[in-house]
Design a protein around this motif. Sequence first.
Motif, PDB file in Angstrom:
ATOM      1  N   HIS A 297      39.748  51.254  51.044  1.00  0.00           N
ATOM      2  CA  HIS A 297      39.922  52.120  49.874  1.00  0.00           C
ATOM      3  C   HIS A 297      40.955  51.532  48.942  1.00  0.00           C
ATOM      4  CE1 HIS A 297      40.919  55.715  47.380  1.00  0.00           C
ATOM      5  NE2 HIS A 297      39.624  55.844  47.469  1.00  0.00           N
ATOM      6  N   GLU A 298      40.649  51.592  47.645  1.00  0.00           N
ATOM      7  CA  GLU A 298      41.598  51.166  46.613  1.00  0.00           C
ATOM      8  C   GLU A 298      42.053  52.438  45.909  1.00  0.00           C
ATOM      9  OE1 GLU A 298      41.252  47.611  43.569  1.00  0.00           O
ATOM     10  OE2 GLU A 298      40.106  49.315  42.876  1.00  0.00           O
ATOM     11  N   THR A 299      43.341  52.748  46.035  1.00  0.00           N
ATOM     12  CA  THR A 299      43.833  54.046  45.582  1.00  0.00           C
ATOM     13  C   THR A 299      44.596  53.948  44.271  1.00  0.00           C
ATOM     14  OG1 THR A 299      44.069  54.670  47.909  1.00  0.00           O
ATOM     15  CG2 THR A 299      45.140  56.083  46.272  1.00  0.00           C
TER      16      THR A 299
ATOM     17  N   LEU B 144      39.750  45.116  55.400  1.00  0.00           N
ATOM     18  CA  LEU B 144      40.570  46.116  54.697  1.00  0.00           C
ATOM     19  C   LEU B 144      40.622  45.798  53.205  1.00  0.00           C
ATOM     20  CD1 LEU B 144      43.609  46.160  57.178  1.00  0.00           C
ATOM     21  CD2 LEU B 144      41.575  47.638  57.204  1.00  0.00           C
ATOM     22  N   HIS B 145      40.997  46.784  52.404  1.00  0.00           N
ATOM     23  CA  HIS B 145      41.229  46.504  50.983  1.00  0.00           C
ATOM     24  C   HIS B 145      42.659  46.043  50.752  1.00  0.00           C
ATOM     25  CE1 HIS B 145      42.165  47.022  46.800  1.00  0.00           C
ATOM     26  NE2 HIS B 145      40.884  47.001  46.533  1.00  0.00           N
ATOM     27  N   GLY B 146      43.613  46.857  51.218  1.00  0.00           N
ATOM     28  CA  GLY B 146      45.021  46.497  51.057  1.00  0.00           C
ATOM     29  C   GLY B 146      45.750  47.336  50.011  1.00  0.00           C
TER      30      GLY B 146
ATOM     31  N   LEU C 258      41.521  40.906  52.993  1.00  0.00           N
ATOM     32  CA  LEU C 258      41.993  41.843  51.970  1.00  0.00           C
ATOM     33  C   LEU C 258      41.303  41.577  50.641  1.00  0.00           C
ATOM     34  CD1 LEU C 258      45.877  41.654  52.505  1.00  0.00           C
ATOM     35  CD2 LEU C 258      44.312  43.360  53.447  1.00  0.00           C
ATOM     36  N   ASP C 259      41.245  42.608  49.811  1.00  0.00           N
ATOM     37  CA  ASP C 259      40.801  42.464  48.431  1.00  0.00           C
ATOM     38  C   ASP C 259      41.867  41.693  47.644  1.00  0.00           C
ATOM     39  OD1 ASP C 259      38.695  44.215  46.516  1.00  0.00           O
ATOM     40  OD2 ASP C 259      40.508  43.556  45.478  1.00  0.00           O
ATOM     41  N   LEU C 260      41.424  41.031  46.581  1.00  0.00           N
ATOM     42  CA  LEU C 260      42.370  40.335  45.693  1.00  0.00           C
ATOM     43  C   LEU C 260      43.342  41.335  45.042  1.00  0.00           C
ATOM     44  CD1 LEU C 260      41.358  37.672  43.081  1.00  0.00           C
ATOM     45  CD2 LEU C 260      42.220  39.837  42.247  1.00  0.00           C
ATOM     46  N   HIS C 261      42.968  42.630  45.006  1.00  0.00           N
ATOM     47  CA  HIS C 261      43.829  43.656  44.406  1.00  0.00           C
ATOM     48  C   HIS C 261      44.698  44.380  45.430  1.00  0.00           C
ATOM     49  CE1 HIS C 261      40.581  43.227  41.295  1.00  0.00           C
ATOM     50  NE2 HIS C 261      41.681  42.991  40.624  1.00  0.00           N
ATOM     51  N   ALA C 262      44.877  43.790  46.612  1.00  0.00           N
ATOM     52  CA  ALA C 262      45.720  44.411  47.631  1.00  0.00           C
ATOM     53  C   ALA C 262      47.161  44.530  47.132  1.00  0.00           C
ATOM     54  CB  ALA C 262      45.682  43.566  48.904  1.00  0.00           C
TER      55      ALA C 262
ATOM     56  N   PRO D  82      35.513  38.455  38.937  1.00  0.00           N
ATOM     57  CA  PRO D  82      34.693  39.270  39.845  1.00  0.00           C
ATOM     58  C   PRO D  82      34.659  38.730  41.279  1.00  0.00           C
ATOM     59  CG  PRO D  82      33.482  38.725  37.819  1.00  0.00           C
ATOM     60  CD  PRO D  82      34.740  37.940  37.793  1.00  0.00           C
ATOM     61  N   HIS D  83      34.634  39.693  42.235  1.00  0.00           N
ATOM     62  CA  HIS D  83      34.698  39.333  43.648  1.00  0.00           C
ATOM     63  C   HIS D  83      33.334  38.851  44.155  1.00  0.00           C
ATOM     64  CE1 HIS D  83      38.459  41.299  43.305  1.00  0.00           C
ATOM     65  NE2 HIS D  83      38.111  42.500  43.681  1.00  0.00           N
ATOM     66  N   VAL D  84      32.979  37.630  43.826  1.00  0.00           N
ATOM     67  CA  VAL D  84      31.702  37.097  44.319  1.00  0.00           C
ATOM     68  C   VAL D  84      31.872  36.434  45.685  1.00  0.00           C
ATOM     69  CG1 VAL D  84      30.718  36.828  42.008  1.00  0.00           C
ATOM     70  CG2 VAL D  84      32.026  34.949  43.011  1.00  0.00           C
TER      71      VAL D  84
ATOM     72  N   VAL E 188      36.428  43.935  34.852  1.00  0.00           N
ATOM     73  CA  VAL E 188      36.168  42.495  35.002  1.00  0.00           C
ATOM     74  C   VAL E 188      34.875  42.221  35.784  1.00  0.00           C
ATOM     75  CG1 VAL E 188      37.023  40.357  36.082  1.00  0.00           C
ATOM     76  CG2 VAL E 188      38.603  41.807  34.795  1.00  0.00           C
ATOM     77  N   HIS E 189      34.545  43.064  36.770  1.00  0.00           N
ATOM     78  CA  HIS E 189      33.382  42.781  37.620  1.00  0.00           C
ATOM     79  C   HIS E 189      32.079  42.636  36.831  1.00  0.00           C
ATOM     80  CE1 HIS E 189      35.381  42.696  41.358  1.00  0.00           C
ATOM     81  NE2 HIS E 189      35.624  43.988  41.453  1.00  0.00           N
ATOM     82  N   PHE E 190      31.974  43.305  35.668  1.00  0.00           N
ATOM     83  CA  PHE E 190      30.756  43.190  34.859  1.00  0.00           C
ATOM     84  C   PHE E 190      30.471  41.748  34.475  1.00  0.00           C
ATOM     85  CE2 PHE E 190      34.072  43.363  31.672  1.00  0.00           C
ATOM     86  CZ  PHE E 190      33.633  42.453  30.721  1.00  0.00           C
TER      87      PHE E 190
HETATM   88 ZN   LIG Z   1      39.363  44.236  43.805  1.00  0.00          ZN
END
Ligand SMILES: [Zn+2]
Length: 504
Positions: free
Chosen positions: A11-13, A109-111, A143-147, A167-169, A451-453
């Motif tokens: 989860h990214e909160t 995990l997201h982080g 982890l996600d890059l946005h952790a 984008p997280h490809v 950004v993901h778009f």
């Molecule tokens: Zn992210």
Amino acid sequence: MARIAVAGFQHETNTFAPVKADFDAFAVPGAWPGLLRGAEVIAGTRGRNLPIAGFCEAAERAGHTLLPLSWTAASPSAQVTDDAFARIANQILEDLSQQVGLDAVYLDLHGAMVTEREADGEGALLAQVRALVGDQLPVVASLDLHANVSRAMVDRADALISYRTYPHVDMAETGARALAQLDGLFNGTAGRATAFRQIPFLIPLTAGCTLSEPGRGVYARLAEIEEARPGVMLSFNCGFPPADVPDAGASVIAHARDQTTADAAADDLAAYVTEREDAFGADILPAGSAVTQAIELVRARRGPVVLADTQDNPGAGGNGDTTGLLRELLAQGASGVLAGLLHDPDAARAAHDAGEGAVIEVSLGGRTPGDTPLDVGVKVAAVGDGQVTGVGPFYRGARLQLGPCALLALDGGRVRVAVVSRKLQAADRAPFLHLGADPAEAAILALKSSVHFRADFGPIASDILIAAAPGPNPVDHTQLAYRHLRAGVRLMPNGPTFLGAPRG
Ligand SMILES: [Zn+2]
């Protein structure tokens, strides 16, 4: 060959967002498969761009035995409820406690999870896992890059491995790198020495894109450092700024066989980032100016022009229902507009009830506090059941379940809005195509994404403008009422320093 327990809880909160994530937010499939348990964890994620899928595929190829526990992810939002966190974490821990002959644990995990009680959700989960398995068993997490990485997370894991693209490809690829790191721990080519550095300024989401500078350069430098120092595994996390927690923000993690090497690698990458603070500024236009520029570009025979409605990005905790950018497009008489994905189950239901071709009055979007619905007459151009398979590099293969969907035509058809019943970042062309609207043929695309778009819409866009319409994810973090951030962090690159909670 090893016996590896695998689980995921993402989860990214955004602590400033309007809606919390309860148990159903994790259990019900939407953009993600819902709450999977046991063998479903592997079968339900196979082939997708997900860390656990990449980890499991690589582990199977290497001949390891996988012991799947649970996997779940919810759409970014405000805090995870204590009930949801306890139920999901307890399920993982109970199933983990049943495993015999374990050699390692992998967690997807997201982080950047915050619960009602815990500022550091992953730190709390890793502490529970560590307490259960003891100090010796390797625990590795992706982890996600946005952790928003904390010291507690770093101290309780043997390795934390983050995505390198936004984008997280490379989510699946990151899972495979986590397996490679774990294999390195088994055979001694990798080590447990870890260095952790926090960057002293928050990075706006839109400045973290790795398709352009400065993001591209950061990951190129990261690869150079790894190349020069065998056995080093580096991660750079851009962090997730709309989170009022002490550890919000960017960080570097380095793993190596000895502490001196880990420290040197982390310092090298952290210095590269901090020396480029100027380059991480936000390149964003007020919504009105962005729309004016888009119309001018279309007159000059360019298009599709993408307007990124970043401040209501569901991928950053937005509700996907604000109306500010839509109002600007209507006010300035824009045409050839395709907008979405607007989250409004009531409007989607009304469109389904009325049927294709019907003209109805709707109160569109605007449920986010501070926003208001757009009361407007629309023609129902198309309806769909929302069962969509992702086609772009980010959602590739994902079986998206968006609930009843509709394409609504406003202003005589000059503006068309794709409405969904379950919120989803506009990071893939498939939901629009599902409603018979081809984004490649639009003059202006108004997308709820930061950004993901770019992964799927970038190749068809002539121009991309980041528009600042009202929403819960302000690009300018000085607009956020932080109270719990660590003192000394600059709220924006070269921006004001957070000195501590305001008194009173
Ligand atoms: Zn992210």
